[in-house]
Design a protein around this motif. Structure first.
Motif, PDB file in Angstrom:
ATOM      1  N   ARG A  69       0.828  -1.221   0.000  1.00 58.82           N
ATOM      2  CA  ARG A  69       0.000   0.000   0.000  1.00 58.82           C
ATOM      3  C   ARG A  69       0.858   1.265   0.000  1.00 58.82           C
ATOM      4  O   ARG A  69       0.496   2.259  -0.634  1.00 58.82           O
ATOM      5  N   ALA A  70       1.987   1.227   0.690  1.00 62.01           N
ATOM      6  CA  ALA A  70       2.884   2.386   0.695  1.00 62.01           C
ATOM      7  C   ALA A  70       3.434   2.638  -0.711  1.00 62.01           C
ATOM      8  O   ALA A  70       3.470   3.779  -1.184  1.00 62.01           O
ATOM      9  N   GLY A  71       3.851   1.575  -1.395  1.00 65.32           N
ATOM     10  CA  GLY A  71       4.327   1.713  -2.770  1.00 65.32           C
ATOM     11  C   GLY A  71       3.219   2.149  -3.704  1.00 65.32           C
ATOM     12  O   GLY A  71       3.432   2.988  -4.596  1.00 65.32           O
ATOM     13  N   GLY A  92      -7.901  -1.869  -3.437  1.00 70.29           N
ATOM     14  CA  GLY A  92      -7.689  -1.306  -2.107  1.00 70.29           C
ATOM     15  C   GLY A  92      -7.082   0.083  -2.076  1.00 70.29           C
ATOM     16  O   GLY A  92      -6.970   0.680  -1.015  1.00 70.29           O
ATOM     17  N   ALA A  93      -6.705   0.606  -3.237  1.00 71.55           N
ATOM     18  CA  ALA A  93      -6.005   1.895  -3.273  1.00 71.55           C
ATOM     19  C   ALA A  93      -6.805   3.014  -2.617  1.00 71.55           C
ATOM     20  O   ALA A  93      -6.268   3.808  -1.846  1.00 71.55           O
ATOM     21  N   PHE A  94      -8.078   3.094  -2.910  1.00 77.34           N
ATOM     22  CA  PHE A  94      -8.928   4.179  -2.430  1.00 77.34           C
ATOM     23  C   PHE A  94      -9.209   4.062  -0.931  1.00 77.34           C
ATOM     24  O   PHE A  94      -9.694   4.999  -0.314  1.00 77.34           O
ATOM     25  N   MET A  95      -8.886   2.919  -0.349  1.00 76.50           N
ATOM     26  CA  MET A  95      -9.128   2.715   1.076  1.00 76.50           C
ATOM     27  C   MET A  95      -8.117   3.474   1.935  1.00 76.50           C
ATOM     28  O   MET A  95      -8.395   3.807   3.078  1.00 76.50           O
ATOM     29  N   ASN A  96      -6.942   3.753   1.381  1.00 70.55           N
ATOM     30  CA  ASN A  96      -5.924   4.490   2.110  1.00 70.55           C
ATOM     31  C   ASN A  96      -6.327   5.957   2.162  1.00 70.55           C
ATOM     32  O   ASN A  96      -6.554   6.576   1.120  1.00 70.55           O
ATOM     33  N   ILE A 148     -17.030  -3.470   3.779  1.00 63.00           N
ATOM     34  CA  ILE A 148     -16.067  -2.525   4.336  1.00 63.00           C
ATOM     35  C   ILE A 148     -15.785  -1.381   3.365  1.00 63.00           C
ATOM     36  O   ILE A 148     -15.744  -0.214   3.743  1.00 63.00           O
ATOM     37  N   ARG A 149     -15.600  -1.721   2.093  1.00 63.10           N
ATOM     38  CA  ARG A 149     -15.102  -0.742   1.121  1.00 63.10           C
ATOM     39  C   ARG A 149     -16.172   0.114   0.453  1.00 63.10           C
ATOM     40  O   ARG A 149     -15.902   1.270   0.118  1.00 63.10           O
ATOM     41  N   ASN A 150     -17.360  -0.423   0.221  1.00 64.79           N
ATOM     42  CA  ASN A 150     -18.355   0.359  -0.524  1.00 64.79           C
ATOM     43  C   ASN A 150     -18.679   1.711   0.108  1.00 64.79           C
ATOM     44  O   ASN A 150     -18.823   2.697  -0.615  1.00 64.79           O
ATOM     45  N   GLN A 155     -17.512   7.789  -1.650  1.00 66.93           N
ATOM     46  CA  GLN A 155     -16.998   9.159  -1.601  1.00 66.93           C
ATOM     47  C   GLN A 155     -16.525   9.646  -2.974  1.00 66.93           C
ATOM     48  O   GLN A 155     -16.246  10.834  -3.147  1.00 66.93           O
ATOM     49  N   ALA A 156     -16.426   8.746  -3.934  1.00 69.17           N
ATOM     50  CA  ALA A 156     -15.980   9.127  -5.283  1.00 69.17           C
ATOM     51  C   ALA A 156     -16.938  10.153  -5.874  1.00 69.17           C
ATOM     52  O   ALA A 156     -18.128  10.181  -5.537  1.00 69.17           O
TER      53      ALA A 156
END
Length: 179
Positions: A69-71, A92-96, A148-150, A155-156
């Motif tokens: 995720r950091a990368g 998972g990118a948008f979760m950060n 969890i993610r939806n 927020q998009a």
């Protein structure tokens, strides 16, 4: 008044970043959308693999999800800072929080959503390439991820429901929403 279509004018100002669960078609739709908007296409997962010299699965296995995720955050920041383009992100990118803030502030985020059964059918076609599904039933794993993610994906800026139709339908919906 410019002769350039409104969707193309909008996209020329900012990158369009596709977010959503694995299997929703971010890469396939992104490639087609880029052609419609006259922008380059880039898949952030491919850029991460290129930068690391490893596959996503290998990065997860060697370094864990936190390091991946950091990368991912660094790669997406670099992609957004460049000239506008269509960017497909990993699920998972948008979760950060930092990555999400960057996308929301500097790009147009498009949430591609689909029913869990559609997603499960799609990801079953590519076994082994989805680290978060390893050893799990795809439908169950995707349902857990969606719960969890939806709410975060919501927020998009734009929400597009991907149907079990040709991807061109989703591209048309995005172009219309951008206009």
């Amino acid at each position: 008044m410019s002769a350039v279509p409104a969707a193309r004018r909008h996209a020329a100002d900012r990158s369009v970043v596709l977010v959503g669960l694995m299997g929703v078609g971010k890469s396939t739709i992104g490639k087609r959308l880029s052609g419609r908007l006259g922008l380059p296409f880039v898949d952030s997962d491919h850029e991460i693999e290129s930068a690391a010299g490893l596959s996503i699965s290998e990065i997860f296995a060697r370094y864990g999800e936190a390091e991946f995720r950091a990368g991912e955050r660094r790669v997406i920041a670099r992609l957004i800072e460049g000239r506008p383009k269509v960017i497909a992100t990993g699920g998972g990118a948008f979760m950060n929080e930092v990555t999400r803030g960057l996308i929301l502030d500097r790009a147009t985020a498009v949430w591609l959503d689909a029913d869990i059964d559609v997603l499960a059918d799609r990801v079953r076609r590519r076994p082994g390439s989805r680290p978060l599904l390893n050893g799990r039933d795809p439908r169950e794993a995707l349902a857990d991820l969606a719960a969890i993610r939806n709410p975060i994906y919501a927020q998009a800026h734009i929400h597009i429901k991907s149907q079990p139709l040709p991807h061109s339908a989703a591209v048309e919906a995005i172009v219309k929403a951008l206009a």
